[in-house]
Enzyme design. Structure first.
Site, PDB file in Angstrom:
ATOM      1  N   SER A 158      16.698 -80.432  34.195  1.00  0.00           N
ATOM      2  CA  SER A 158      17.917 -81.246  34.259  1.00  0.00           C
ATOM      3  C   SER A 158      18.445 -81.360  35.689  1.00  0.00           C
ATOM      4  O   SER A 158      18.340 -80.420  36.483  1.00  0.00           O
ATOM      5  CB  SER A 158      18.987 -80.608  33.372  1.00  0.00           C
ATOM      6  OG  SER A 158      20.250 -81.138  33.662  1.00  0.00           O
ATOM      7  N   TYR A 181      20.310 -87.818  36.450  1.00  0.00           N
ATOM      8  CA  TYR A 181      21.534 -88.515  36.049  1.00  0.00           C
ATOM      9  C   TYR A 181      21.866 -89.481  37.178  1.00  0.00           C
ATOM     10  O   TYR A 181      21.944 -89.074  38.353  1.00  0.00           O
ATOM     11  CB  TYR A 181      22.682 -87.523  35.842  1.00  0.00           C
ATOM     12  CG  TYR A 181      22.714 -86.913  34.456  1.00  0.00           C
ATOM     13  CD1 TYR A 181      22.649 -87.715  33.323  1.00  0.00           C
ATOM     14  CD2 TYR A 181      22.829 -85.535  34.278  1.00  0.00           C
ATOM     15  CE1 TYR A 181      22.688 -87.167  32.042  1.00  0.00           C
ATOM     16  CE2 TYR A 181      22.866 -84.975  33.004  1.00  0.00           C
ATOM     17  CZ  TYR A 181      22.802 -85.805  31.890  1.00  0.00           C
ATOM     18  OH  TYR A 181      22.832 -85.264  30.633  1.00  0.00           O
ATOM     19  N   THR A 207      18.096 -90.543  32.824  1.00  0.00           N
ATOM     20  CA  THR A 207      18.860 -90.488  31.568  1.00  0.00           C
ATOM     21  C   THR A 207      19.963 -91.532  31.623  1.00  0.00           C
ATOM     22  O   THR A 207      20.804 -91.517  32.527  1.00  0.00           O
ATOM     23  CB  THR A 207      19.454 -89.083  31.349  1.00  0.00           C
ATOM     24  OG1 THR A 207      18.363 -88.166  31.240  1.00  0.00           O
ATOM     25  CG2 THR A 207      20.280 -89.016  30.077  1.00  0.00           C
ATOM     26  N   LYS A 283      15.166 -92.254  29.733  1.00  0.00           N
ATOM     27  CA  LYS A 283      15.461 -91.403  28.573  1.00  0.00           C
ATOM     28  C   LYS A 283      16.779 -91.847  27.944  1.00  0.00           C
ATOM     29  O   LYS A 283      17.783 -92.020  28.654  1.00  0.00           O
ATOM     30  CB  LYS A 283      15.578 -89.943  29.035  1.00  0.00           C
ATOM     31  CG  LYS A 283      16.023 -88.959  27.958  1.00  0.00           C
ATOM     32  CD  LYS A 283      15.921 -87.525  28.463  1.00  0.00           C
ATOM     33  CE  LYS A 283      16.324 -86.484  27.440  1.00  0.00           C
ATOM     34  NZ  LYS A 283      17.757 -86.303  27.300  1.00  0.00           N
ATOM     35  N   HIS A 307      20.042 -87.934  22.739  1.00  0.00           N
ATOM     36  CA  HIS A 307      20.649 -86.802  23.429  1.00  0.00           C
ATOM     37  C   HIS A 307      20.999 -85.678  22.435  1.00  0.00           C
ATOM     38  O   HIS A 307      21.983 -84.956  22.596  1.00  0.00           O
ATOM     39  CB  HIS A 307      21.904 -87.264  24.167  1.00  0.00           C
ATOM     40  CG  HIS A 307      22.094 -86.678  25.533  1.00  0.00           C
ATOM     41  ND1 HIS A 307      21.901 -87.374  26.698  1.00  0.00           N
ATOM     42  CD2 HIS A 307      22.474 -85.438  25.930  1.00  0.00           C
ATOM     43  CE1 HIS A 307      22.174 -86.608  27.738  1.00  0.00           C
ATOM     44  NE2 HIS A 307      22.516 -85.415  27.305  1.00  0.00           N
TER      45      HIS A 307
END
Ligand SMILES: Cc1cc2nc3c(=O)[nH]c(=O)nc-3n(C[C@H](O)[C@H](O)[C@H](O)COP(=O)(O)O)c2cc1C
Length: 411
Positions: A158, A181, A207, A283, A307
């Site tokens: 992440s 992100y 994402t 994603k 998610h």
């Protein structure tokens, strides 16, 4: 809790004594009937597993995590959004699909090997990116990366991990994929992507499903049970938040106010495509329309994901969305799927529908929080063992033998 059924039964008996309420007798009879079939070995919360080896399935780890982790951190893991309709749909969705086992096929030798972008892995089970793993165990993402190395699983790190991409790759001993992100500042996204590329990330996974503030009621309720002073670790500014996430080290975060991005469009993908050469995946897609646009916009792969039921209460499970997406992309790019996968049968259903791999989130966090690295390894091992057994039962000696004909949508 334990007093409640008795009180209810007493109340039903009282009502049954009334001549006006004959139907209550039937209710009482129902109440006393055993489930059919009876459940003789239920999971008991007062008999938690004491070691990873004792686990019979991945669910055995979650109550151990509940015991070991502060309520707020457990809530961060467990929460869905709003009424948690999507969270439940992710599990219920699998019941809509049944398996059609084939017989008389030699399954004495199994090959669970999965290939992606020229890289081979001995398993189609992938570690999904989850933030802040050190909130669950002091070894955090290091333990997860090492467990991924021992089982040779593909893993994604992440953006908001508590380990840098460089350290994750070193611990994994093979390129890790970096989840990005977009943030609300292009310069920050660009710097994160360049850093991941330089570190040797195998791919960057953008994402795109976090837009609004997440109404995580389970988290907020459990936070109220947490008596610790959380302000030492959690200050309420974006600057303080990302300063504790090593992937942001050395990056100018001035003006950053969100890791999400409300003006995100396909232009971002084009821009990123022109910035890094690393493979790019997206994603958080849930529809055929967006999947086709992903292929048209030059992406290398899709992660079908909601998610884990944490971003919108659409009520749509990923296993429900998967067939239309597979059909729409017509093999133009590989599809990975996550959200709600807990059993070998769940994984087989998705692979048979045409997914290349299946990613898991919460189950490995349960294992991590319960027992550290050995817990993560056991979770991955249990899923792999279940997957092998289901493939044997389906008459599928390799992943390519898992075909849509093995799955039937129940009427
Ligand atoms: C505690 C937690 C943190 C997560 N953090 C991230 C993240 O930082 N980036 C991301 O793309 N997805 C994140 N996810 C979503 C996962 O990547 C994945 O989509 C989801 O967990 C899959 O569902 P499952 O938990 O039911 O297996 C997170 C999920 C959880 C449970």
């Amino acid at each position: 809790m334990t007093g409640q059924p008795t009180a209810r039964r007493r109340f039903l008996k009282f009502l049954a004594a009334s001549p006006l309420l004959g139907g209550i007798n039937e209710a009482l009879a129902q109440e006393q009937r055993l489930p059919d079939p009876s459940v003789w070995g239920p999971r008991a919360l007062d008999k938690l597993i004491a070691s990873p080896r004792e686990a019979l399935d991945v669910f055995d780890f979650e109550p151990v995590m509940r015991e070991k982790v502060p309520p707020a951190h457990f809530g961060y893991m467990a929460t869905g959004i709003d009424d948690e309709v999507t969270l439940r749909a992710n599990r219920e969705g699998f019941q809509k699909f049944q398996l059609r086992p084939r017989r008389m096929i030699d399954v004495s030798t199994l090959d669970l090997g999965m290939e992606l972008f020229g890289q081979r892995y001995p398993s189609p089970i992938v570690i999904a990116p989850t933030g802040s793993n050190s909130a669950f165990h002091s070894d955090g993402e290091l333990a997860v990366s090492r467990a991924a190395r021992n089982g040779n699983h593909l893993s994604m790190l992440s953006t908001v991990a508590t380990l840098s991409i460089e350290d994750a790759i070193a611990a994994r001993g093979r390129p890790v994929w970096f989840q990005l992100y977009p943030t609300d500042r292009w310069e920050v996204a660009e710097a994160l992507a360049r850093r991941a590329e330089k570190a040797g990330a195998g791919a960057i996974v953008i994402t795109v499903d976090v837009l609004a503030r997440q109404n995580w009621e389970t988290l907020y309720r459990l936070m109220r049970d947490d008596t610790r002073d959380c302000s030492a670790c959690h200050q309420r500014t974006m600057k303080a938040f990302v300063q504790r996430k090593p992937n942001f080290d050395g990056i100018d975060i001035g003006g950053l106010s969100s890791t999400g991005h409300t003006t995100l469009t396909w232009d971002f993908v084009k821009r990123l495509r022109n910035t890094v050469k690393t493979r790019l995946l997206i994603k958080g897609l849930m529809t055929a329309e967006d999947a086709v646009l992903a292929a048209d916009n030059g992406l290398d792969g899709i992660v079908v994901s909601n998610h884990g039921g944490r971003v919108d209460d659409s009520g749509r499970s990923t296993i429900d969305a998967l067939p239309e997406i597979i059909k729409a992309v017509r093999g133009r790019l590989p599809v990975i799927v996550d959200s709600g996968f807990r059993r070998g049968t769940d994984i087989v259903k998705a692979l048979a529908m045409g997914a290349r791999a299946v990613a898991i989130g919460r189950p490995y966090l349960w294992g991590l929080a319960a027992f550290g690295q050995p817990g993560v390894e056991r979770v991955l091992g249990l899923l792999q063992t279940e997957l092998r057994a289901v493939m044997m039962q389906m008459g599928a000696p390799s992943l390519k033998d898992l075909t849509p004909a093995l799955v039937h949508r129940a009427d």
